[in-house]
Design a protein around this motif. Sequence first.
Motif, PDB file in Angstrom:
ATOM      1  N   ARG A  16      31.201  60.668  61.445  1.00 36.01           N
ATOM      2  CA  ARG A  16      29.985  61.300  61.964  1.00 36.01           C
ATOM      3  C   ARG A  16      29.930  61.239  63.493  1.00 36.01           C
ATOM      4  O   ARG A  16      29.620  62.230  64.148  1.00 36.01           O
ATOM      5  CB  ARG A  16      28.751  60.651  61.351  1.00 36.01           C
ATOM      6  CG  ARG A  16      28.617  60.924  59.869  1.00 36.01           C
ATOM      7  CD  ARG A  16      27.502  60.068  59.250  1.00 36.01           C
ATOM      8  NE  ARG A  16      27.519  60.157  57.819  1.00 36.01           N
ATOM      9  CZ  ARG A  16      26.778  60.991  57.106  1.00 36.01           C
ATOM     10  NH1 ARG A  16      25.956  61.813  57.715  1.00 36.01           N
ATOM     11  NH2 ARG A  16      26.857  60.998  55.804  1.00 36.01           N
ATOM     12  N   ASN A  62      32.482  63.518  65.064  1.00 32.81           N
ATOM     13  CA  ASN A  62      31.979  64.891  65.072  1.00 32.81           C
ATOM     14  C   ASN A  62      30.997  65.134  66.207  1.00 32.81           C
ATOM     15  O   ASN A  62      31.012  66.193  66.835  1.00 32.81           O
ATOM     16  CB  ASN A  62      31.336  65.239  63.730  1.00 32.81           C
ATOM     17  CG  ASN A  62      32.352  65.544  62.654  1.00 32.81           C
ATOM     18  OD1 ASN A  62      33.500  65.853  62.933  1.00 32.81           O
ATOM     19  ND2 ASN A  62      31.926  65.447  61.412  1.00 32.81           N
ATOM     20  N   LEU A  78      31.715  67.842  69.017  1.00 34.76           N
ATOM     21  CA  LEU A  78      30.713  68.881  69.211  1.00 34.76           C
ATOM     22  C   LEU A  78      30.222  68.894  70.660  1.00 34.76           C
ATOM     23  O   LEU A  78      30.172  69.947  71.306  1.00 34.76           O
ATOM     24  CB  LEU A  78      29.551  68.657  68.241  1.00 34.76           C
ATOM     25  CG  LEU A  78      28.547  69.774  68.063  1.00 34.76           C
ATOM     26  CD1 LEU A  78      29.209  71.009  67.455  1.00 34.76           C
ATOM     27  CD2 LEU A  78      27.404  69.300  67.152  1.00 34.76           C
ATOM     28  N   HIS A 133      28.451  75.309  58.349  1.00 37.99           N
ATOM     29  CA  HIS A 133      28.228  74.962  59.759  1.00 37.99           C
ATOM     30  C   HIS A 133      29.502  75.047  60.590  1.00 37.99           C
ATOM     31  O   HIS A 133      29.507  75.590  61.689  1.00 37.99           O
ATOM     32  CB  HIS A 133      27.620  73.561  59.877  1.00 37.99           C
ATOM     33  CG  HIS A 133      26.210  73.501  59.423  1.00 37.99           C
ATOM     34  ND1 HIS A 133      25.864  73.189  58.138  1.00 37.99           N
ATOM     35  CD2 HIS A 133      25.056  73.737  60.074  1.00 37.99           C
ATOM     36  CE1 HIS A 133      24.549  73.230  58.012  1.00 37.99           C
ATOM     37  NE2 HIS A 133      24.036  73.563  59.182  1.00 37.99           N
ATOM     38  N   ARG A 134      30.599  74.503  60.084  1.00 37.41           N
ATOM     39  CA  ARG A 134      31.844  74.467  60.864  1.00 37.41           C
ATOM     40  C   ARG A 134      32.335  75.879  61.172  1.00 37.41           C
ATOM     41  O   ARG A 134      32.658  76.189  62.327  1.00 37.41           O
ATOM     42  CB  ARG A 134      32.897  73.670  60.102  1.00 37.41           C
ATOM     43  CG  ARG A 134      34.181  73.476  60.856  1.00 37.41           C
ATOM     44  CD  ARG A 134      35.098  72.514  60.080  1.00 37.41           C
ATOM     45  NE  ARG A 134      36.365  72.383  60.709  1.00 37.41           N
ATOM     46  CZ  ARG A 134      37.509  72.898  60.233  1.00 37.41           C
ATOM     47  NH1 ARG A 134      37.507  73.578  59.109  1.00 37.41           N
ATOM     48  NH2 ARG A 134      38.632  72.708  60.873  1.00 37.41           N
ATOM     49  N   ALA A 192      23.778  76.536  64.058  1.00 39.46           N
ATOM     50  CA  ALA A 192      24.767  75.705  63.364  1.00 39.46           C
ATOM     51  C   ALA A 192      24.887  74.341  64.045  1.00 39.46           C
ATOM     52  O   ALA A 192      25.039  73.318  63.375  1.00 39.46           O
ATOM     53  CB  ALA A 192      26.117  76.405  63.333  1.00 39.46           C
ATOM     54  N   GLN A 193      24.798  74.323  65.365  1.00 40.66           N
ATOM     55  CA  GLN A 193      24.869  73.055  66.097  1.00 40.66           C
ATOM     56  C   GLN A 193      23.747  72.126  65.671  1.00 40.66           C
ATOM     57  O   GLN A 193      23.975  70.951  65.416  1.00 40.66           O
ATOM     58  CB  GLN A 193      24.805  73.319  67.613  1.00 40.66           C
ATOM     59  CG  GLN A 193      24.738  72.083  68.472  1.00 40.66           C
ATOM     60  CD  GLN A 193      23.324  71.553  68.696  1.00 40.66           C
ATOM     61  OE1 GLN A 193      22.351  72.302  68.646  1.00 40.66           O
ATOM     62  NE2 GLN A 193      23.220  70.266  68.908  1.00 40.66           N
ATOM     63  N   PHE A 242      24.396  70.948  62.066  1.00 38.81           N
ATOM     64  CA  PHE A 242      25.556  70.061  61.984  1.00 38.81           C
ATOM     65  C   PHE A 242      25.243  68.707  62.597  1.00 38.81           C
ATOM     66  O   PHE A 242      25.581  67.662  62.030  1.00 38.81           O
ATOM     67  CB  PHE A 242      26.762  70.707  62.675  1.00 38.81           C
ATOM     68  CG  PHE A 242      28.054  70.021  62.372  1.00 38.81           C
ATOM     69  CD1 PHE A 242      28.707  70.236  61.167  1.00 38.81           C
ATOM     70  CD2 PHE A 242      28.629  69.159  63.286  1.00 38.81           C
ATOM     71  CE1 PHE A 242      29.910  69.604  60.870  1.00 38.81           C
ATOM     72  CE2 PHE A 242      29.827  68.527  63.012  1.00 38.81           C
ATOM     73  CZ  PHE A 242      30.468  68.745  61.802  1.00 38.81           C
ATOM     74  N   ARG A 277      23.164  66.753  60.229  1.00 41.68           N
ATOM     75  CA  ARG A 277      23.957  66.246  59.099  1.00 41.68           C
ATOM     76  C   ARG A 277      24.836  65.066  59.509  1.00 41.68           C
ATOM     77  O   ARG A 277      25.216  64.255  58.671  1.00 41.68           O
ATOM     78  CB  ARG A 277      24.812  67.349  58.511  1.00 41.68           C
ATOM     79  CG  ARG A 277      23.998  68.351  57.737  1.00 41.68           C
ATOM     80  CD  ARG A 277      24.870  69.464  57.216  1.00 41.68           C
ATOM     81  NE  ARG A 277      24.033  70.415  56.509  1.00 41.68           N
ATOM     82  CZ  ARG A 277      24.377  70.967  55.363  1.00 41.68           C
ATOM     83  NH1 ARG A 277      25.521  70.668  54.797  1.00 41.68           N
ATOM     84  NH2 ARG A 277      23.571  71.821  54.788  1.00 41.68           N
ATOM     85  N   CYS A 278      25.187  64.996  60.773  1.00 46.49           N
ATOM     86  CA  CYS A 278      26.001  63.883  61.276  1.00 46.49           C
ATOM     87  C   CYS A 278      25.154  62.641  61.545  1.00 46.49           C
ATOM     88  O   CYS A 278      25.695  61.588  61.853  1.00 46.49           O
ATOM     89  CB  CYS A 278      26.705  64.274  62.574  1.00 46.49           C
ATOM     90  SG  CYS A 278      28.049  65.436  62.358  1.00 46.49           S
ATOM     91  N   LEU A 318      36.371  69.425  63.893  1.00 46.56           N
ATOM     92  CA  LEU A 318      35.216  68.839  63.222  1.00 46.56           C
ATOM     93  C   LEU A 318      35.576  68.501  61.770  1.00 46.56           C
ATOM     94  O   LEU A 318      36.151  69.315  61.064  1.00 46.56           O
ATOM     95  CB  LEU A 318      34.005  69.783  63.280  1.00 46.56           C
ATOM     96  CG  LEU A 318      33.461  70.045  64.674  1.00 46.56           C
ATOM     97  CD1 LEU A 318      32.472  71.185  64.652  1.00 46.56           C
ATOM     98  CD2 LEU A 318      32.840  68.784  65.258  1.00 46.56           C
ATOM     99  N   ILE A 368      31.557  66.256  56.560  1.00 48.92           N
ATOM    100  CA  ILE A 368      30.629  65.129  56.642  1.00 48.92           C
ATOM    101  C   ILE A 368      30.441  64.539  55.246  1.00 48.92           C
ATOM    102  O   ILE A 368      30.010  65.251  54.331  1.00 48.92           O
ATOM    103  CB  ILE A 368      29.274  65.583  57.229  1.00 48.92           C
ATOM    104  CG1 ILE A 368      29.515  66.187  58.607  1.00 48.92           C
ATOM    105  CG2 ILE A 368      28.312  64.420  57.299  1.00 48.92           C
ATOM    106  CD1 ILE A 368      28.370  67.012  59.091  1.00 48.92           C
TER     107      ILE A 368
END
Length: 182
Positions: A7, A10, A14, A67-68, A110-111, A114, A117-118, A177, A180
Motif C-alpha cells: 500500500r 503504491n 502514485l 483504477h490502475r 482514479a487517483q 486508488f 484503497r491504499c 502500481l 491492493i
Amino acid sequence: LSCGGVRFFNVLVLGGGFCLLFTAFNAVQVLLTTLDKELGFQTLMTLYGVFAFANLIIPFVINKLGHRASLVIGAFTYLLFIAAHLKPLPGLLFPAAVLLGMGASLLWAAQGGFLARCSTDENMGFHSGVFFGLFMVNLVVGNLISGAMLHTSMPVFTLFLIFIGIGTVSALSMLLLRPIPV
C-alpha cells in the motif's frame, strides 16, 4: 512486500508518477499562454470545460476499467496534449484538449479512489500528505527546467520533447502500481 508495504509502495509510486507528469504538464501549461496568448487561453478553456463536465460520467468509466488502467490511460492523455504542441495547430490542439479534459477527469478521480484503497482510517492523512508532498514538488522542478532551458536559448520544440520524455516515464510508472490486497 507486506500488505502495508504494498500500500505504501503504491502511494510512493502514485505520488512520484504525478510529480513527473505534472512537472511536464504544468510547465507546458504556463508556456501555452506565453507562446500564443489567444490560442493558449482557448485551448485551456476547452480542456478545463471538458474536465468539469467529464467528472459527471467518469466514475462509471473507472468502475469498468479499474483504477490502475484509468491512471495509465489518463496519464497518456496528458502526453498527447503535450505532443500536440510540437505542431501547434488548432486542428490538433482542440481535439487534444478535449481528450485531456476527459483524461484529466479519469486520472484525478482514479487517483482519489486508488489512494483511498491504499489507506486505512489510521493512515489516510499520512498517505495523503506523502502523495501531495511528492506531487507538489512538480511546481518547483518544472519551472526550474523551463527556466534553465529557456535561459540557454533552447528551442521550444526541444523543451516540449523533454517534457514528453518526462511525461512518458510518469505514465509508464503507473504500470508499477501493485494490486491492493483486501
